[in-house]
Write a protein that holds these residues in place. Structure first.
Motif, short mmCIF file in Angstrom:
data_model
loop_
_atom_site.label_atom_id
_atom_site.label_comp_id
_atom_site.label_asym_id
_atom_site.label_seq_id
_atom_site.Cartn_x
_atom_site.Cartn_y
_atom_site.Cartn_z
N ILE A 39 -14.95 51.05 15.15
CA ILE A 39 -13.68 51.76 15.16
C ILE A 39 -12.63 50.72 15.53
O ILE A 39 -12.64 50.17 16.62
N LYS A 41 -9.07 51.20 15.00
CA LYS A 41 -7.87 51.87 15.49
C LYS A 41 -8.09 53.36 15.35
O LYS A 41 -8.65 53.82 14.36
N LEU A 42 -7.66 54.11 16.36
CA LEU A 42 -7.82 55.55 16.33
C LEU A 42 -6.49 56.20 16.71
O LEU A 42 -5.98 55.99 17.80
#
Length: 87
Positions: A39, A41-42
């Motif tokens: 992941i 960027k969230l």
């Protein structure tokens, strides 16, 4: 990404004032697939209702992390909610 599931595990209120409420939100991300993923960027968006018209809070988690296959990973993000929009 049907093999990835994310849940809110815990919410802690840090402070609140007339304009904003700052929350620490602990998430659990379940990776049920046989593949590891990253992941990078969230973006987290909170809406007042399920029609997704009134955005009341946002958070961006940058820096990335690895989610191993067949595992769960916990992570935390700070979320700012516009309290005036809750009325």
């Amino acid at each position: 990404m049907q093999d990835i599931k994310i849940e809110i595990n815990k919410i802690t209120m840090q402070n609140v004032n007339i304009n904003n409420m700052n929350l620490d939100v602990n998430f659990k991300l379940y990776n049920q697939s046989a593949m590891q993923c990253e992941i990078k960027k969230l973006d987290i968006q909170v809406y007042q209702q399920s029609d997704y018209k009134e955005l009341i809070g946002t958070s961006v988690l940058e820096g990335g992390f690895i989610v191993n296959s067949k595992s769960f990973t916990e992570f935390q993000s700070q979320l700012e909610v516009k309290t005036l929009k809750l009325v």
